[in-house]
Enzyme design. Structure first.
Site, PDB file in Angstrom:
ATOM      1  N   ASP A  19       0.852  -1.301  -0.310  1.00 47.22           N
ATOM      2  CA  ASP A  19      -0.036   0.109  -0.004  1.00 47.22           C
ATOM      3  C   ASP A  19       0.837   1.145   0.206  1.00 47.22           C
ATOM      4  O   ASP A  19       1.850   1.235   0.517  1.00 47.22           O
ATOM      5  CB  ASP A  19      -1.083   0.063   1.242  1.00 47.22           C
ATOM      6  CG  ASP A  19      -2.274   0.882   1.207  1.00 47.22           C
ATOM      7  OD1 ASP A  19      -2.336   1.281   0.076  1.00 47.22           O
ATOM      8  OD2 ASP A  19      -2.881   1.182   2.117  1.00 47.22           O
ATOM      9  N   SER A  64      -7.590  -5.353  -5.309  1.00 47.17           N
ATOM     10  CA  SER A  64      -8.744  -5.966  -4.329  1.00 47.17           C
ATOM     11  C   SER A  64     -10.031  -6.110  -5.174  1.00 47.17           C
ATOM     12  O   SER A  64     -10.118  -5.054  -6.076  1.00 47.17           O
ATOM     13  CB  SER A  64      -8.811  -5.346  -3.162  1.00 47.17           C
ATOM     14  OG  SER A  64      -9.486  -4.109  -3.479  1.00 47.17           O
ATOM     15  N   ASN A  67     -10.981  -2.316  -5.146  1.00 51.12           N
ATOM     16  CA  ASN A  67     -10.351  -1.480  -6.019  1.00 51.12           C
ATOM     17  C   ASN A  67     -11.094  -1.220  -7.275  1.00 51.12           C
ATOM     18  O   ASN A  67     -10.626  -0.243  -7.843  1.00 51.12           O
ATOM     19  CB  ASN A  67      -8.901  -2.125  -6.275  1.00 51.12           C
ATOM     20  CG  ASN A  67      -8.180  -1.897  -5.136  1.00 51.12           C
ATOM     21  OD1 ASN A  67      -7.151  -2.763  -4.958  1.00 51.12           O
ATOM     22  ND2 ASN A  67      -8.096  -1.074  -4.322  1.00 51.12           N
ATOM     23  N   TRP A  68     -12.139  -1.862  -7.590  1.00 55.02           N
ATOM     24  CA  TRP A  68     -12.774  -1.481  -8.859  1.00 55.02           C
ATOM     25  C   TRP A  68     -13.487  -0.322  -8.755  1.00 55.02           C
ATOM     26  O   TRP A  68     -14.165   0.335  -9.619  1.00 55.02           O
ATOM     27  CB  TRP A  68     -14.104  -2.707  -9.275  1.00 55.02           C
ATOM     28  CG  TRP A  68     -13.373  -3.844  -9.638  1.00 55.02           C
ATOM     29  CD1 TRP A  68     -13.246  -4.922  -8.933  1.00 55.02           C
ATOM     30  CD2 TRP A  68     -12.818  -3.954 -11.028  1.00 55.02           C
ATOM     31  NE1 TRP A  68     -12.719  -6.054  -9.832  1.00 55.02           N
ATOM     32  CE2 TRP A  68     -12.667  -5.603 -10.852  1.00 55.02           C
ATOM     33  CE3 TRP A  68     -12.352  -3.494 -12.019  1.00 55.02           C
ATOM     34  CZ2 TRP A  68     -11.587  -6.113 -12.036  1.00 55.02           C
ATOM     35  CZ3 TRP A  68     -11.877  -3.991 -13.139  1.00 55.02           C
ATOM     36  CH2 TRP A  68     -11.424  -5.298 -12.986  1.00 55.02           C
ATOM     37  N   ARG A  70     -12.220   2.428  -8.048  1.00 52.85           N
ATOM     38  CA  ARG A  70     -11.313   3.578  -8.347  1.00 52.85           C
ATOM     39  C   ARG A  70     -11.562   3.840  -9.842  1.00 52.85           C
ATOM     40  O   ARG A  70     -12.310   3.289 -10.837  1.00 52.85           O
ATOM     41  CB  ARG A  70      -9.527   2.875  -8.408  1.00 52.85           C
ATOM     42  CG  ARG A  70      -9.327   2.712  -7.121  1.00 52.85           C
ATOM     43  CD  ARG A  70      -7.886   2.416  -6.959  1.00 52.85           C
ATOM     44  NE  ARG A  70      -7.648   2.105  -5.544  1.00 52.85           N
ATOM     45  CZ  ARG A  70      -6.463   2.071  -5.130  1.00 52.85           C
ATOM     46  NH1 ARG A  70      -5.429   2.419  -5.822  1.00 52.85           N
ATOM     47  NH2 ARG A  70      -6.189   1.889  -3.713  1.00 52.85           N
ATOM     48  N   ARG A 193      -5.274  -1.788   9.057  1.00 50.56           N
ATOM     49  CA  ARG A 193      -6.522  -2.741   8.609  1.00 50.56           C
ATOM     50  C   ARG A 193      -6.162  -3.769   7.612  1.00 50.56           C
ATOM     51  O   ARG A 193      -5.143  -3.562   7.070  1.00 50.56           O
ATOM     52  CB  ARG A 193      -7.447  -1.803   8.003  1.00 50.56           C
ATOM     53  CG  ARG A 193      -7.097  -0.771   7.085  1.00 50.56           C
ATOM     54  CD  ARG A 193      -8.232  -0.169   6.239  1.00 50.56           C
ATOM     55  NE  ARG A 193      -7.821   0.765   5.466  1.00 50.56           N
ATOM     56  CZ  ARG A 193      -7.570   2.108   5.579  1.00 50.56           C
ATOM     57  NH1 ARG A 193      -7.836   2.659   6.773  1.00 50.56           N
ATOM     58  NH2 ARG A 193      -7.351   2.835   4.551  1.00 50.56           N
ATOM     59  N   GLU A 206       1.159 -13.342  12.354  1.00 51.23           N
ATOM     60  CA  GLU A 206       2.028 -11.996  13.054  1.00 51.23           C
ATOM     61  C   GLU A 206       1.810 -11.073  12.118  1.00 51.23           C
ATOM     62  O   GLU A 206       1.913 -10.898  10.944  1.00 51.23           O
ATOM     63  CB  GLU A 206       3.346 -12.388  13.287  1.00 51.23           C
ATOM     64  CG  GLU A 206       3.396 -13.596  14.138  1.00 51.23           C
ATOM     65  CD  GLU A 206       2.887 -13.391  15.548  1.00 51.23           C
ATOM     66  OE1 GLU A 206       2.923 -12.124  16.118  1.00 51.23           O
ATOM     67  OE2 GLU A 206       2.419 -14.255  16.297  1.00 51.23           O
TER      68      GLU A 206
HETATM   69  C1  IPE Z   1      -5.355  -2.717  -0.205  1.00 46.33           C
HETATM   70  O1  IPE Z   1      -5.284  -1.482  -0.270  1.00 46.33           O
HETATM   71  C2  IPE Z   1      -5.503  -3.465  -1.628  1.00 46.33           C
HETATM   72  C3  IPE Z   1      -4.094  -3.699  -2.088  1.00 46.33           C
HETATM   73  C4  IPE Z   1      -3.174  -3.139  -1.718  1.00 46.33           C
HETATM   74  C5  IPE Z   1      -4.215  -4.269  -3.399  1.00 46.33           C
HETATM   75  P1  IPE Z   1      -5.891  -0.110  -0.516  1.00 46.33           P
HETATM   76  O2  IPE Z   1      -5.509   1.000  -0.523  1.00 46.33           O
HETATM   77  O3  IPE Z   1      -7.311  -0.526  -1.636  1.00 46.33           O
HETATM   78  O4  IPE Z   1      -6.967  -0.213   0.950  1.00 46.33           O
HETATM   79  P2  IPE Z   1      -7.800   0.837   1.755  1.00 46.33           P
HETATM   80  O5  IPE Z   1      -8.839   1.236   0.593  1.00 46.33           O
HETATM   81  O6  IPE Z   1      -7.041   1.727   2.078  1.00 46.33           O
HETATM   82  O7  IPE Z   1      -8.252   0.271   2.762  1.00 46.33           O
HETATM   83  C1  IPE Z   2      -1.411   0.314  -3.368  1.00 47.60           C
HETATM   84  O1  IPE Z   2      -1.224   1.809  -3.402  1.00 47.60           O
HETATM   85  C2  IPE Z   2      -1.796  -0.486  -4.813  1.00 47.60           C
HETATM   86  C3  IPE Z   2      -3.190  -0.863  -4.927  1.00 47.60           C
HETATM   87  C4  IPE Z   2      -4.156  -0.807  -4.100  1.00 47.60           C
HETATM   88  C5  IPE Z   2      -3.477  -1.273  -6.179  1.00 47.60           C
HETATM   89  P1  IPE Z   2      -2.608   2.749  -3.476  1.00 47.60           P
HETATM   90  O2  IPE Z   2      -2.882   2.897  -4.826  1.00 47.60           O
HETATM   91  O3  IPE Z   2      -3.633   2.095  -2.445  1.00 47.60           O
HETATM   92  O4  IPE Z   2      -1.913   3.960  -2.731  1.00 47.60           O
HETATM   93  P2  IPE Z   2      -2.457   4.747  -1.701  1.00 47.60           P
HETATM   94  O5  IPE Z   2      -2.969   4.120  -0.553  1.00 47.60           O
HETATM   95  O6  IPE Z   2      -3.870   5.640  -2.424  1.00 47.60           O
HETATM   96  O7  IPE Z   2      -1.378   5.728  -1.151  1.00 47.60           O
HETATM   97 MG    MG Z   3      -4.090   2.361  -0.731  1.00 45.50          MG
END
Ligand code: IPE
Ligand code: IPE
Ligand code: MG
Length: 239
Positions: A19, A64, A67-68, A70, A193, A206
């Site tokens: 993340d 995830s 993530n759709w 987005r 989380r 862990e």
């Molecule tokens: C979790 O990260 C999913 C992936 C790393 C693929 P997100 O950025 O989507 O999670 P939230 O929205 O902060 O919980």
């Molecule tokens: C993780 O980085 C990659 C995916 C969830 C695909 P993010 O894109 O969630 O980055 P932040 O959380 O917005 O910084």
């Molecule tokens: Mg993220």
């Protein structure tokens, strides 16, 4: 660096919520997608380091079911980066004897990306030294409901009996069947989380959370996590 022998092999299965790509880019005044590109480079490095530290199974949360939500432009870039990543790294996986596996709702992965995935899966299917497990279009709740549907079907067609459904049998219906539960779960970018990741499998893993953003995650972070893991007392509910 601390003694490699101390931590090598301690973690057999490492799961990572990668993340912070977007925030990394924002801090540098770049587009979010630039963060994803940089994050893909970290993935490459972590695969190399997994071998060095005796990590047999490496599960990476790449996309995830949530993530759709987005913007479609970002999703398009993520899926094409994945395709590019596979094309760039297929030789490495073959040379390092690493088997590729995908967990998640595979049918939702765009066809062009899925085709490349399938060919790398086929090319690496007999590899034994390690496993790279990509969680794609993955959600823990989706995985569990998918498994419930399959179990129900098998009860209906007489393949299994309701009274024989136990944890072991149920686990065999999950996308992760044949893979041991993660010993350690790392999340970068400081969020506390699990965001629908491996809900069943993480029950006794862990956790190690770092403020480091995924594109900046490096060997020193990994070593710190592995050292922390070595000092944990895993009680599994006992004394
Ligand atoms: C979790 O990260 C999913 C992936 C790393 C693929 P997100 O950025 O989507 O999670 P939230 O929205 O902060 O919980
Ligand atoms: C993780 O980085 C990659 C995916 C969830 C695909 P993010 O894109 O969630 O980055 P932040 O959380 O917005 O910084
Ligand atoms: Mg993220």
């Amino acid at each position: 660096m601390d003694n490699l022998a101390d931590i090598k092999g301690a973690v057999k299965h490492l799961a990572i919520i990668m993340d912070g790509n977007g925030r990394w880019a924002k801090l540098k005044g770049l587009k979010r997608t630039e963060g994803h590109k940089e994050g893909a480079k970290t993935v490459r490095k972590i695969i190399d380091l997994s071998g060095k530290y005796g990590i047999k199974y490496l599960t990476l949360y790449a996309f995830s079911t949530e993530n759709w939500r987005r913007p479609s432009s970002e999703i398009t870039v993520l899926m094409s980066l994945l395709k590019e990543f596979l094309e760039l790294n297929r030789r490495t996986l073959i040379e390092k004897d690493v088997k590729l596996k995908v967990i998640g709702k595979k049918e939702d992965i765009p066809a062009v990306t899925r085709t490349v995935l399938q060919s790398v899966i086929n090319e690496t299917k007999n590899n034994k030294s390690g496993q790279l497990i990509l969680a794609l279009c993955y959600g823990g709740r989706e995985e569990i409901t998918h498994a419930v549907r399959e179990v129900a079907e098998d009860v209906k067609n007489g393949k299994i009996k309701t009274k024989n459904i136990d944890e072991k049998l149920f686990s065999s219906y999950l996308y992760t069947s044949e893979i041991p539960d993660p010993d350690l779960m790392i999340r970068t970018s400081g969020e506390f989380r699990i965001s629908n990741f491996l809900l069943w499998q993480l029950s006794y893993s862990e956790f190690w959370i770092t403020d480091t953003l995924w594109p900046d995650f490096d060997e020193s972070d990994l070593v710190e996590a592995l050292k922390s893991f070595k000092n944990r007392k895993r009680r599994y509910g006992g004394v």
